[in-house]
Design a protein around this motif. Structure first.
Motif, PDB file in Angstrom:
ATOM      1  N   GLU A   1      -7.065  10.072  -0.626  1.00 51.00           N
ATOM      2  CA  GLU A   1      -8.013   9.191   0.061  1.00 51.00           C
ATOM      3  C   GLU A   1      -7.470   8.684   1.397  1.00 51.00           C
TER       4      GLU A   1
ATOM      5  N   MET B   1      -8.093  -3.361  -3.531  1.00 52.62           N
ATOM      6  CA  MET B   1      -6.757  -2.813  -3.317  1.00 52.62           C
ATOM      7  C   MET B   1      -5.815  -3.961  -2.987  1.00 52.62           C
ATOM      8  N   PRO B   2      -4.561  -3.880  -3.343  1.00 51.62           N
ATOM      9  CA  PRO B   2      -3.938  -2.907  -4.250  1.00 51.62           C
ATOM     10  C   PRO B   2      -4.558  -2.959  -5.659  1.00 51.62           C
TER      11      PRO B   2
ATOM     12  N   GLN C   1     -12.168  -2.361   1.188  1.00 49.14           N
ATOM     13  CA  GLN C   1     -11.363  -2.489  -0.039  1.00 49.14           C
ATOM     14  C   GLN C   1     -10.692  -3.854  -0.115  1.00 49.14           C
ATOM     15  N   LEU C   2     -10.221  -4.350   1.027  1.00 42.99           N
ATOM     16  CA  LEU C   2      -9.550  -5.648   1.033  1.00 42.99           C
ATOM     17  C   LEU C   2     -10.563  -6.774   0.857  1.00 42.99           C
TER      18      LEU C   2
ATOM     19  N   LEU D   1      -1.798  -9.808  -2.191  1.00 42.37           N
ATOM     20  CA  LEU D   1      -2.088 -10.349  -0.860  1.00 42.37           C
ATOM     21  C   LEU D   1      -2.844 -11.663  -0.991  1.00 42.37           C
TER      22      LEU D   1
ATOM     23  N   LYS E   1     -11.686   5.654   7.680  1.00 44.52           N
ATOM     24  CA  LYS E   1     -10.607   5.118   6.843  1.00 44.52           C
ATOM     25  C   LYS E   1     -10.346   3.645   7.151  1.00 44.52           C
TER      26      LYS E   1
ATOM     27  N   HIS F   1      -1.998   8.157  -9.779  1.00 39.33           N
ATOM     28  CA  HIS F   1      -2.448   7.192  -8.766  1.00 39.33           C
ATOM     29  C   HIS F   1      -1.971   7.594  -7.374  1.00 39.33           C
TER      30      HIS F   1
ATOM     31  N   GLU G   1      -4.036  10.679  -6.159  1.00 39.43           N
ATOM     32  CA  GLU G   1      -5.407  10.290  -5.792  1.00 39.43           C
ATOM     33  C   GLU G   1      -5.406   9.375  -4.579  1.00 39.43           C
TER      34      GLU G   1
ATOM     35  N   CYS H   1       0.796  -1.237   0.000  1.00 40.34           N
ATOM     36  CA  CYS H   1       0.000   0.000   0.000  1.00 40.34           C
ATOM     37  C   CYS H   1       0.828   1.287   0.000  1.00 40.34           C
TER      38      CYS H   1
ATOM     39  N   CYS I   1       1.419   4.116  -2.831  1.00 41.99           N
ATOM     40  CA  CYS I   1       0.370   5.079  -3.211  1.00 41.99           C
ATOM     41  C   CYS I   1      -0.290   5.743  -2.003  1.00 41.99           C
ATOM     42  N   HIS I   2      -0.037   5.222  -0.805  1.00 44.15           N
ATOM     43  CA  HIS I   2      -0.724   5.764   0.369  1.00 44.15           C
ATOM     44  C   HIS I   2       0.236   6.221   1.465  1.00 44.15           C
TER      45      HIS I   2
ATOM     46  N   GLU J   1     -12.985   1.692   5.509  1.00 45.89           N
ATOM     47  CA  GLU J   1     -12.746   1.632   4.061  1.00 45.89           C
ATOM     48  C   GLU J   1     -11.638   0.632   3.711  1.00 45.89           C
ATOM     49  N   ILE J   2     -10.581   0.622   4.534  1.00 47.14           N
ATOM     50  CA  ILE J   2      -9.481  -0.321   4.271  1.00 47.14           C
ATOM     51  C   ILE J   2     -10.027  -1.746   4.292  1.00 47.14           C
TER      52      ILE J   2
HETATM   53  C1  HEC Z   1      -1.001   1.814  -7.338  1.00 50.06           C
HETATM   54  C2  HEC Z   1      -1.471   2.650  -6.280  1.00 50.06           C
HETATM   55  C3  HEC Z   1      -2.244   2.062  -5.127  1.00 50.06           C
HETATM   56  C4  HEC Z   1      -1.887   1.029  -4.281  1.00 50.06           C
HETATM   57  C5  HEC Z   1      -0.649   0.184  -4.325  1.00 50.06           C
HETATM   58  C6  HEC Z   1      -2.938   0.947  -3.294  1.00 50.06           C
HETATM   59  N1  HEC Z   1      -3.898   1.892  -3.532  1.00 50.06           N
HETATM   60 FE1  HEC Z   1      -5.521   2.308  -2.405  1.00 50.06          FE
HETATM   61  N2  HEC Z   1      -6.106   3.779  -3.705  1.00 50.06           N
HETATM   62  C7  HEC Z   1      -5.411   4.138  -4.842  1.00 50.06           C
HETATM   63  C8  HEC Z   1      -6.160   5.148  -5.574  1.00 50.06           C
HETATM   64  C9  HEC Z   1      -5.752   5.785  -6.892  1.00 50.06           C
HETATM   65  C10 HEC Z   1      -7.341   5.405  -4.817  1.00 50.06           C
HETATM   66  C11 HEC Z   1      -8.470   6.383  -5.114  1.00 50.06           C
HETATM   67  C12 HEC Z   1      -9.351   5.934  -6.225  1.00 50.06           C
HETATM   68  C13 HEC Z   1     -10.080   4.664  -5.936  1.00 50.06           C
HETATM   69  O1  HEC Z   1     -10.778   4.561  -4.898  1.00 50.06           O
HETATM   70  O2  HEC Z   1      -9.957   3.731  -6.747  1.00 50.06           O
HETATM   71  C14 HEC Z   1      -7.259   4.515  -3.649  1.00 50.06           C
HETATM   72  C15 HEC Z   1      -8.222   4.457  -2.667  1.00 50.06           C
HETATM   73  C16 HEC Z   1      -8.102   3.726  -1.500  1.00 50.06           C
HETATM   74  C17 HEC Z   1      -9.018   3.789  -0.390  1.00 50.06           C
HETATM   75  C18 HEC Z   1     -10.277   4.638  -0.300  1.00 50.06           C
HETATM   76  C19 HEC Z   1     -11.371   3.917  -1.016  1.00 50.06           C
HETATM   77  C20 HEC Z   1     -12.743   4.478  -0.727  1.00 50.06           C
HETATM   78  O3  HEC Z   1     -13.510   3.811  -0.033  1.00 50.06           O
HETATM   79  O4  HEC Z   1     -13.028   5.564  -1.216  1.00 50.06           O
HETATM   80  C21 HEC Z   1      -8.575   2.919   0.548  1.00 50.06           C
HETATM   81  C22 HEC Z   1      -9.197   2.634   1.911  1.00 50.06           C
HETATM   82  C23 HEC Z   1      -7.384   2.287   0.017  1.00 50.06           C
HETATM   83  N3  HEC Z   1      -7.118   2.800  -1.229  1.00 50.06           N
HETATM   84  C24 HEC Z   1      -6.644   1.325   0.678  1.00 50.06           C
HETATM   85  C25 HEC Z   1      -5.537   0.678   0.148  1.00 50.06           C
HETATM   86  C26 HEC Z   1      -4.835  -0.392   0.829  1.00 50.06           C
HETATM   87  C27 HEC Z   1      -5.219  -0.947   2.195  1.00 50.06           C
HETATM   88  C28 HEC Z   1      -3.825  -0.779   0.000  1.00 50.06           C
HETATM   89  C29 HEC Z   1      -2.850  -1.886   0.232  1.00 50.06           C
HETATM   90  C30 HEC Z   1      -3.376  -3.181   0.549  1.00 50.06           C
HETATM   91  C31 HEC Z   1      -3.876   0.070  -1.182  1.00 50.06           C
HETATM   92  N4  HEC Z   1      -4.938   0.918  -1.060  1.00 50.06           N
HETATM   93  C32 HEC Z   1      -2.974   0.023  -2.247  1.00 50.06           C
HETATM   94  C33 HEC Z   1      -4.188   3.652  -5.239  1.00 50.06           C
HETATM   95  C34 HEC Z   1      -3.506   2.601  -4.645  1.00 50.06           C
END
Ligand code: HEC
Length: 158
Positions: A85, A115-116, A109-110, A129, A102, A78, A81, A52, A55-56, A105-106
């Motif tokens: 978030e 995500m990823p 998303q999982l 994962l 948050k 990416h 954005e 994560c 991008c985060h 949301e995590i």
């Molecule tokens: C390649 C970049 C990238 C990676 C790696 C990534 N994310 Fe994201 N994530 C984004 C982007 C871009 C957004 C906003 C757009 C979307 O929601 O798709 C986002 C949005 C989110 C959100 C908000 C979603 C919502 O409900 O609005 C969460 C929570 C999140 N990511 C968690 C994670 C977690 C946990 C991991 C690792 C397991 C992860 N991301 C890995 C790019 C990434």
């Protein structure tokens, strides 16, 4: 004629390499990072960092090809954005309400395997994962939400 066009295209491809977005190369660990408000076991932290943090967080590990235009712009988008978030490097600064949201949301998303991002996993295969790892993070979000709730009650605010 065809030769001139080819040369033109090559010159164009070389020139656009000079148009680079600014790099996300701050420090991921800061006084405001998530560990200062929520305990993160090493096992969970390792997963978050690999899957994560690019991008985060405030620090992205850039592989060589990510510096090639237009891949860099696509990745940059990416990162911007993603950080908007959720940013683990500044997680401590949010309100309890935001932190809780948050964490929820995590977990979602999982659970939904969103995500990823798939496009990221094509190249970063090590960031993928498995079910046990996903569960480990989801369980951690549950404990974290309890901790956030207790903290907010102790401080009498959200
Ligand atoms: C390649 C970049 C990238 C990676 C790696 C990534 N994310 Fe994201 N994530 C984004 C982007 C871009 C957004 C906003 C757009 C979307 O929601 O798709 C986002 C949005 C989110 C959100 C908000 C979603 C919502 O409900 O609005 C969460 C929570 C999140 N990511 C968690 C994670 C977690 C946990 C991991 C690792 C397991 C992860 N991301 C890995 C790019 C990434």
């Amino acid at each position: 004629m065809g030769f001139k066009i080819l040369i033109g295209i090559i010159i164009f491809l070389v020139l656009i390499q000079f148009i680079q977005p600014s790099h996300n190369n701050g420090t991921a660990e800061a006084a405001t990072d998530i560990t200062h408000t929520i305990p993160v076991p090493d096992t969970v932290m390792t997963l978050l960092k690999v899957s994560c943090y690019d991008c985060h967080s405030n620090h992205t590990e850039y592989p060589w090809y990510s510096k090639i235009t237009p891949v860099n712009w696509w990745l940059n988008n990416h990162i911007n954005e993603g950080k908007r978030e959720l940013n683990f490097s500044t997680f401590s600064t949010g309100s309890y309400k935001r932190k809780d949201k948050k964490m929820k949301e995590i977990s979602e998303q999982l659970d939904k395997h969103e995500m990823p991002l798939d496009s990221y996993l094509w190249i970063h295969t090590n960031a993928k994962l498995n079910d046990a790892q996903r569960k480990m993070i989801i369980d951690w979000t549950k404990t974290s939400r309890e901790k956030i709730m207790q903290d907010s009650l102790a401080n009498k605010r959200m």
